[in-house]
Design an enzyme around this catalytic site. Structure first.
Site, PDB file in Angstrom:
ATOM      1  N   GLY A 137       0.851  -1.192   0.000  1.00 27.52           N
ATOM      2  CA  GLY A 137       0.000   0.000   0.000  1.00 27.52           C
ATOM      3  C   GLY A 137       0.882   1.236   0.000  1.00 27.52           C
ATOM      4  CE  LYS A 138       5.427   5.003  -0.397  1.00 35.71           C
ATOM      5  NZ  LYS A 138       6.631   4.192  -0.099  1.00 35.71           N
TER       6      LYS A 138
END
Ligand code: NAD
Length: 405
Positions: free
Chosen positions: A101-102
Site C-alpha cells: 500500500g502507499k
C-alpha cells in the site's frame, strides 16, 4: 510515461517470462482500493486550507497492506498507485507476510509550521482510521515523513479506536513503540546488497567510488555505512544541488554542514547540478531521492558499473534497457531498499507481542533476509539470463499469484 506506466511495464516483462495468464495479469494491475480525500487544516493565521490526501491499498494476498506515507507537492494518484504496487512486489521479494500500500498528501511540508504539520497528520488519520489497522493496513514513513509524524498518527489512531497496541504505524520513535534500527534499516539493507554485488563483481571497497543522489533518511544512513566500510564517497546531492570530490567526502562533516546551513551545497567541494552528478565518474551510483531520475535522456551518460536503487522507481524502463545494453547492473529498488519494510515488519511483530528487541537482534534478523533475497534474485538472473529487476519481479509475482489463488 508516468510512474504507474513504468511499474506496469516492469510487471509485463516478468509476466511474459513467467508465461502468466492474462486473467492473473489483470488482477495484478488493479489496486484493491483507492482512497482520495480532503484534509482541512486550520492554518496558524486563522484560515482553513484543504489538502489532498491519498491511500492506495494495492494487494493484500500475502498479508496486511504495508507502505509509507509521503508528503510532497508531486504526490498524486498515479504516483501513489505505482508506489503501492512496488510495495506489494517488495514485501514478496523479501518474503515477509505483508502486502502493498502507499499513502500521502500533496503538500510542501517545509511551508507548514510544526502545529500545522501535526494537524495535517492527525487529519490524515481521521479520514483513514476505519480502513487501516494492525491486521488491515500498516503505514510507515516515506519522503518527508518522520518518526514524530508517525507518533502523532499513531496517537490519533489510538484515540479514535481505543487500540493502543501501536501496531498500526511503524517507524515510530523508540519511546512510542518504535523498533531499534528502524531509522537506518533501509540504508542497512542496501548495504548488505552492496556487499553482495561487489563480492560477485570482485570490486574492492577501498577502490570503489560511490555517488549518492539524495541525502535524506535513506541516503545519509546508507552513506555512513558504506563510508565506515571503507568505500569512497565522491559525490552527494540533495534537492538544492550536489557536491563532488574525487578524493572522497567525509559523510558526517557533510551532514553537519547540511544541518547547519540547509544543504550539502554549502560544503567546501566542487559544486555540481543535482542531475549532472548522476553522470559523473564513479563505480556505483545510488539514487536515493525520487522517481524517474535515470531516463532515456541521461542513461547513456552514466559511467557507473552498478546502479543500486535506494529510492523507489528512480529508473524508467527505457533507461533500464539502455543500461542493460551497456552492461550496467541495476540492483532494483524492490530488493535494494527492502530493509526498511523488513524492519517495519519487525516493529509490527514487536508491538503485537508487546516486546522490544535489541538493535543487534534486529540486525541479526535483517541480514539473513536481505542476503538470502539477494541470492535468490541473483540465481534467477543467472538461470534465466535476465536483468536483476525482472528476476526480482518474477520471484515476487509467483509468490503473489500463488497467494491470490
Ligand atoms: P527524505 O525525505 O528523508 O529524503 C529525501 C532526500 O532527497 C532529501 O535529501 C532531499 O533533499 C532529496 N531530494 C529531493 N529532490 C531531489 C532532487 N531533485 N535531486 C536530488 N535530491 C533530491 O526521504 P527518504 O525517506 O530518504 O526517501 C528517499 C527515497 O527512498 C524515496 O524514493 C523513498 O520512497 C525511498 N524509500 C524510503 C524508505 C524509508 O524507510 N524512509 C524505505 C524504502 C524506500
Amino acid at each position: 510515461m508516468s510512474a504507474f506506466d513504468n511499474a506496469m511495464t516492469q510487471l509485463g516483462l516478468a509476466a511474459e517470462k513467467l508465461g502468466l495468464k492474462e486473467s492473473d495479469i489483470l488482477k495484478l494491475r488493479e489496486p484493491n482500493k483507492v482512497y482520495e480525500f480532503d484534509i482541512p487544516v486550520q492554518i496558524d493565521d486563522g484560515y482553513e486550507k484543504i489538502f489532498n490526501g491519498y491511500r492506495v491499498q494495492f494487494n493484500n494476498a500475502r498479508g496486511p497492506y504495508k507502505g509509507g506515507i509521503r508528503y510532497h507537492p508531486q504526490v498524486d494518484l498515479d504516483e501513489m498507485k505505482a508506489l503501492a504496487f512496488w510495495m506489494a512486489i517488495k514485501t514478496a521479494v523479501v518474503n515477509i507476510p505483508m502486502g502493498g500500500g502507499k499513502g500521502g498528501v500533496s503538500v510542501d511540508p517545509k511551508k507548514l509550521s510544526k502545529s500545522e504539520l501535526e494537524k495535517l497528520s492527525r487529519g490524515w488519520v481521521q479520514k483513514m482510521a476505519e480502513h487501516i489497522g494492525p491486521r488491515k493496513d500498516v503505514p510507515a514513513p516515506d519522503v518527508n515523513t518522520t518518526p514524530q509524524i508517525m507518533a502523532w498518527m499513531s496517537d490519533e489512531y489510538a484515540k479514535l479506536t481505543n487500540d493502543s497496541s501501536g501496531a498500526t504505524f511503524t517507524g515510530k520513535p523508540l519511546d512510542k513503540g518504535g523498533s531499534e534500527g528502524r531509522e537506518s534499516a533501509t540504508g542497512q539493507g542496501g548495504f548488505y546488497c552492496l556487499d553482495e554485488i561487489t563480492k560477485r563483481l570482485s570490486m574492492n571497497p577501498s577502490q570503489t567510488c560511490i555517488i549518492i543522489h539524495g541525502f535524506g533518511n535513506v541516503g545519509f544512513h546508507f552513506a555512513r555505512l558504506v563510508h565506515d566500510a571503507g568505500y569512497k564517497i565522491v559525490g552527494l546531492s540533495d534537492s538544492k544541488g550536489g557536491i563532488y570530490n574525487a578524493d572522497g567526502l567525509d559523510v558526517d562533516d557533510v551532514m553537519r554542514v547540511k544541518k547547519d546551513k540547509g544543504s550539502v551545497i554549502n560544503y567546501e567541494a566542487e559544486k555540481i547540478g543535482g542531475s549532472a552528478i548522476l553522470e559523473k565518474q564513479c563505480d556505483i551510483l545510488v539514487p536515493a531521492a525520487l522517481e524517474n531520475v535515470i531516463t532515456k535522456d541521461n542513461a547513456d551518460k552514466i559511467k557507473a558499473k552498478v546502479v543500486l536503487e535506494m529510492a523507489n522507481g528512480p529508473t524508467t524502463p527505457e533507461a533500464d534497457k539502455i543500461l542493460r545494453d551497456k552492461g550496467v547492473y541495476v540492483v532494483p529498488d524492490v530488493l535494494a531498499n527492502a530493509g526498511g519494510v523488513t524492519v517495519s515488519y519487525f516493529e509490527w511483530q514487536q508491538n503485537l507481542a508487546s516486546e522490544h528487541w535489541s538493535e543487534s537482534d534486529v540486525l541479526a534478523k535483517l541480514e539473513p533476509i536481505m542476503r538470502k533475497s539477494f541470492n535468490a534474485v541473483w540465481k534467477a538472473h543467472e538461470e534465466h539470463n535476465i536483468d536483476l529487476r525482472t528476476a526480482a519481479f518474477m520471484l515476487a509475482v509467483k509468490r503473489i499469484v500463488s497467494a491470490m489463488k
